[in-house]
Write a protein that holds these residues in place. Structure first.
Motif, PDB file in Angstrom:
ATOM      1  N   SER A  95       4.512 -21.330  -5.531  1.00  0.00           N
ATOM      2  CA  SER A  95       4.171 -20.187  -6.377  1.00  0.00           C
ATOM      3  C   SER A  95       2.864 -20.546  -7.070  1.00  0.00           C
ATOM      4  CB  SER A  95       5.262 -19.912  -7.412  1.00  0.00           C
ATOM      5  OG  SER A  95       4.731 -19.048  -8.402  1.00  0.00           O
ATOM      6  N   ALA A  96       1.789 -19.909  -6.646  1.00  0.00           N
ATOM      7  CA  ALA A  96       0.491 -20.210  -7.248  1.00  0.00           C
ATOM      8  C   ALA A  96       0.470 -19.717  -8.691  1.00  0.00           C
ATOM      9  CB  ALA A  96      -0.627 -19.558  -6.449  1.00  0.00           C
ATOM     10  N   LEU A  97       1.229 -18.624  -8.932  1.00  0.00           N
ATOM     11  CA  LEU A  97       1.278 -18.040 -10.266  1.00  0.00           C
ATOM     12  C   LEU A  97       1.869 -19.033 -11.266  1.00  0.00           C
ATOM     13  CD1 LEU A  97       0.436 -15.226 -11.271  1.00  0.00           C
ATOM     14  CD2 LEU A  97       2.839 -14.593 -11.203  1.00  0.00           C
ATOM     15  N   HIS A 132      -4.040 -13.228   4.380  1.00  0.00           N
ATOM     16  CA  HIS A 132      -4.129 -11.774   4.206  1.00  0.00           C
ATOM     17  C   HIS A 132      -4.447 -11.418   2.758  1.00  0.00           C
ATOM     18  CE1 HIS A 132      -3.534  -7.821   5.880  1.00  0.00           C
ATOM     19  NE2 HIS A 132      -2.880  -7.468   4.791  1.00  0.00           N
ATOM     20  N   VAL A 133      -5.109 -10.288   2.582  1.00  0.00           N
ATOM     21  CA  VAL A 133      -5.455  -9.814   1.236  1.00  0.00           C
ATOM     22  C   VAL A 133      -4.176  -9.678   0.397  1.00  0.00           C
ATOM     23  CG1 VAL A 133      -5.367  -7.356   1.889  1.00  0.00           C
ATOM     24  CG2 VAL A 133      -6.767  -8.068  -0.049  1.00  0.00           C
ATOM     25  N   ASP A 134      -4.280 -10.073  -0.855  1.00  0.00           N
ATOM     26  CA  ASP A 134      -3.174  -9.995  -1.828  1.00  0.00           C
ATOM     27  C   ASP A 134      -2.071 -11.024  -1.603  1.00  0.00           C
ATOM     28  OD1 ASP A 134      -4.205  -8.108  -3.464  1.00  0.00           O
ATOM     29  OD2 ASP A 134      -3.072  -6.416  -2.634  1.00  0.00           O
ATOM     30  N   HIS A 135      -2.269 -11.936  -0.678  1.00  0.00           N
ATOM     31  CA  HIS A 135      -1.224 -12.937  -0.460  1.00  0.00           C
ATOM     32  C   HIS A 135      -1.318 -14.114  -1.429  1.00  0.00           C
ATOM     33  CE1 HIS A 135       0.686 -11.781   3.671  1.00  0.00           C
ATOM     34  NE2 HIS A 135       0.659 -10.790   2.811  1.00  0.00           N
ATOM     35  N   GLY A 136      -2.391 -14.144  -2.235  1.00  0.00           N
ATOM     36  CA  GLY A 136      -2.446 -15.123  -3.317  1.00  0.00           C
ATOM     37  C   GLY A 136      -3.519 -16.190  -3.204  1.00  0.00           C
ATOM     38  N   LYS A 137      -4.549 -15.944  -2.389  1.00  0.00           N
ATOM     39  CA  LYS A 137      -5.620 -16.937  -2.201  1.00  0.00           C
ATOM     40  C   LYS A 137      -6.353 -17.225  -3.512  1.00  0.00           C
ATOM     41  CE  LYS A 137      -7.633 -14.305   0.844  1.00  0.00           C
ATOM     42  NZ  LYS A 137      -6.626 -13.225   1.016  1.00  0.00           N
ATOM     43  N   THR A 138      -6.765 -16.151  -4.196  1.00  0.00           N
ATOM     44  CA  THR A 138      -7.551 -16.327  -5.421  1.00  0.00           C
ATOM     45  C   THR A 138      -6.723 -17.012  -6.504  1.00  0.00           C
ATOM     46  OG1 THR A 138      -8.617 -14.248  -4.829  1.00  0.00           O
ATOM     47  CG2 THR A 138      -9.072 -15.106  -7.023  1.00  0.00           C
ATOM     48  N   THR A 139      -5.471 -16.594  -6.597  1.00  0.00           N
ATOM     49  CA  THR A 139      -4.580 -17.188  -7.597  1.00  0.00           C
ATOM     50  C   THR A 139      -4.421 -18.688  -7.346  1.00  0.00           C
ATOM     51  OG1 THR A 139      -3.411 -15.080  -7.630  1.00  0.00           O
ATOM     52  CG2 THR A 139      -2.316 -16.936  -8.711  1.00  0.00           C
ATOM     53  N   ASP A 155       8.421 -17.291  -6.011  1.00  0.00           N
ATOM     54  CA  ASP A 155       9.114 -16.904  -7.250  1.00  0.00           C
ATOM     55  C   ASP A 155       9.530 -15.433  -7.254  1.00  0.00           C
ATOM     56  OD1 ASP A 155       6.740 -15.436  -9.161  1.00  0.00           O
ATOM     57  OD2 ASP A 155       6.083 -16.635  -7.468  1.00  0.00           O
ATOM     58  N   LYS A 156       9.012 -14.661  -6.306  1.00  0.00           N
ATOM     59  CA  LYS A 156       9.228 -13.213  -6.358  1.00  0.00           C
ATOM     60  C   LYS A 156      10.595 -12.804  -5.827  1.00  0.00           C
ATOM     61  CE  LYS A 156       6.126  -9.922  -5.715  1.00  0.00           C
ATOM     62  NZ  LYS A 156       5.028  -9.130  -5.121  1.00  0.00           N
ATOM     63  N   LYS A 207       4.195 -17.120  -3.289  1.00  0.00           N
ATOM     64  CA  LYS A 207       4.978 -16.142  -4.052  1.00  0.00           C
ATOM     65  C   LYS A 207       6.479 -16.363  -3.908  1.00  0.00           C
ATOM     66  CE  LYS A 207       1.412 -12.560  -3.572  1.00  0.00           C
ATOM     67  NZ  LYS A 207       1.138 -11.134  -3.674  1.00  0.00           N
TER      68      LYS A 207
HETATM   69  P1  GDP Z   1      -5.810 -12.634  -2.636  1.00  0.00           P
HETATM   70  O1  GDP Z   1      -6.264 -11.239  -2.309  1.00  0.00           O
HETATM   71  O2  GDP Z   1      -5.190 -13.295  -1.430  1.00  0.00           O
HETATM   72  O3  GDP Z   1      -6.865 -13.474  -3.271  1.00  0.00           O
HETATM   73  O4  GDP Z   1      -4.583 -12.480  -3.655  1.00  0.00           O
HETATM   74  P2  GDP Z   1      -4.565 -12.691  -5.241  1.00  0.00           P
HETATM   75  O5  GDP Z   1      -4.593 -14.117  -5.593  1.00  0.00           O
HETATM   76  O6  GDP Z   1      -5.575 -11.801  -5.847  1.00  0.00           O
HETATM   77  O7  GDP Z   1      -3.100 -12.162  -5.589  1.00  0.00           O
HETATM   78  C1  GDP Z   1      -2.706 -10.821  -5.369  1.00  0.00           C
HETATM   79  C2  GDP Z   1      -1.609 -10.460  -6.362  1.00  0.00           C
HETATM   80  O8  GDP Z   1      -0.471 -11.297  -6.156  1.00  0.00           O
HETATM   81  C3  GDP Z   1      -2.029 -10.690  -7.803  1.00  0.00           C
HETATM   82  O9  GDP Z   1      -1.489  -9.646  -8.585  1.00  0.00           O
HETATM   83  C4  GDP Z   1      -1.386 -12.015  -8.167  1.00  0.00           C
HETATM   84  O10 GDP Z   1      -1.091 -12.119  -9.532  1.00  0.00           O
HETATM   85  C5  GDP Z   1      -0.133 -11.989  -7.342  1.00  0.00           C
HETATM   86  N1  GDP Z   1       0.300 -13.351  -6.989  1.00  0.00           N
HETATM   87  C6  GDP Z   1      -0.449 -14.332  -6.418  1.00  0.00           C
HETATM   88  N2  GDP Z   1       0.284 -15.454  -6.288  1.00  0.00           N
HETATM   89  C7  GDP Z   1       1.502 -15.178  -6.768  1.00  0.00           C
HETATM   90  C8  GDP Z   1       2.718 -15.944  -6.904  1.00  0.00           C
HETATM   91  O11 GDP Z   1       2.807 -17.122  -6.552  1.00  0.00           O
HETATM   92  N3  GDP Z   1       3.785 -15.290  -7.455  1.00  0.00           N
HETATM   93  C9  GDP Z   1       3.731 -13.997  -7.857  1.00  0.00           C
HETATM   94  N4  GDP Z   1       4.833 -13.459  -8.382  1.00  0.00           N
HETATM   95  N5  GDP Z   1       2.613 -13.262  -7.748  1.00  0.00           N
HETATM   96  C10 GDP Z   1       1.521 -13.827  -7.221  1.00  0.00           C
END
Ligand code: GDP
Length: 300
Positions: free
Chosen positions: A163-165, A24-31, A130-131, A128
């Motif tokens: 935690s991809a971050l 899903h969007v914002d779930h952390g794929k790009t990170t 770590d959140k 995520k």
């Molecule tokens: P995508 O739309 O699936 O590609 O999601 P993004 O990688 O763009 O991540 C969406 C938001 O979630 C961004 O603000 C990231 O910094 C944050 N995010 C992604 N992975 C993590 C994680 O492991 N931990 C935390 N705390 N935030 C994350």
């Protein structure tokens, strides 16, 4: 669609797995992709910056040995969906990212459906962790309620909490993926003319039509004559994922190709043929049949 001919069967060798990250969007794929891309440069000590050709090779330590795998660099489902609609099956394993603080969402279901329909094994990355508010247990419950039972609970779906971050457990995730890949016994015959799929293409200011191919069988070489979709041409230059010129690319390896007369479409198959005449003829046939399809689609 069968990739191998009979002649391949006694020449098959191991090939790296090709992986796609969905979710899903914002779930952390790009990170996650970014983290993996960055750690890859360290791992291979290439020192080069990846050039964004649509896919890149990563070296993963498995039992102390570095093993290659290839990531498709287009997160999201459009590319996967478009390729599947065209009958291309490039991905060997789908990594589906589910945020631990959000759980299953519409595009998670879509990703699961895509992987299932394509017959591609799935590894879940619960992201995520770590959140505040992260609840991986709840995500695992949600997933089991739709038939994806975690390995840890006696099921057959590997799930890794990351935690991809922070890069936490990403190595575990990659290792898990490599274990799944090993079970698949992915093979190809590198000793033949290449065929495979276009994963990205466009028109470059000075280079002209450029396309990224993933070789699925055989080895693509500079000077080969290729036909892909309605495009064809002689391979004038090949570039790897670091932008370096290379002379050839073997199975699973993404490579940018210069020398086509036209821009192909992601999902088009490519194949090396014996002569430019054959290539031109095949490309024209293909263009004709596409025209017919369009006409009958309109009529229908
Ligand atoms: P995508 O739309 O699936 O590609 O999601 P993004 O990688 O763009 O991540 C969406 C938001 O979630 C961004 O603000 C990231 O910094 C944050 N995010 C992604 N992975 C993590 C994680 O492991 N931990 C935390 N705390 N935030 C994350």
């Amino acid at each position: 669609k069968e990739i191998f001919d009979e002649e391949d069967l006694d020449k098959l060798e191991d090939r790296p797995p090709v992986l796609t990250i969905m979710g899903h969007v914002d779930h952390g794929k790009t990170t996650l992709l970014d983290y993996i891309r960055k750690s890859k440069v360290v791992a291979s000590e290439a020192g080069g910056i990846t050039q964004g050709i649509g896919a890149y090779k990563v070296l993963v330590p498995v039992d102390g040995k570095l093993q290659p795998c290839v990531f498709l660099d287009t997160p999201g489902h459009e590319a996967f969906g478009a390729m599947r609609a065209r009958g291309a099956r490039v991905t060997d394993i789908a990594i589906i990212v589910v945020a631990a603080d959000d759980g299953i969402r519409p595009q998670t279901n879509e990703a699961i459906a895509h992987a299932k329909a394509a017959g591609v094994p799935t590894v879940i990355a619960i992201s995520k962790i770590d959140k505040d508010g992260a609840n991986p247990e709840r995500v695992m419950q949600e997933l089991s309620s739709i038939g994806l039972m975690p390995e840890d609970w006696g099921g057959d779906i590997p799930m890794v909490q990351i935690s991809a971050l922070k890069g936490e457990n990403v190595d575990d995730l990659l290792e898990t993926v490599m274990l799944v890949a090993e079970l698949q016994e992915l093979k190809a015959n590198p000793h033949r003319n290449a065929k495979g799929t276009v994963i990205e293409a466009g028109l470059h200011k000075s280079k002209g039509p450029v396309a990224t191919f993933i070789v699925q069988n055989g080895t693509l070489k500079r000077g080969d004559i290729v036909v892909c979709g309605e495009a064809f041409g002689k391979v004038r230059a090949l570039f790897d994922d670091s932008g370096n010129r290379v002379d050839e690319a073997g199975p699973s390896i993404p490579v940018q190709v210069i020398g086509l007369n036209n821009v192909p479409i992601a999902g088009d198959e490519f194949e090396v043929v014996g002569s430019l005449d054959v290539a031109r003829e095949r490309a024209e046939l293909r263009a004709e049949s596409l025209r017919d399809e369009r006409i009958s689609a309109k009529a229908g």
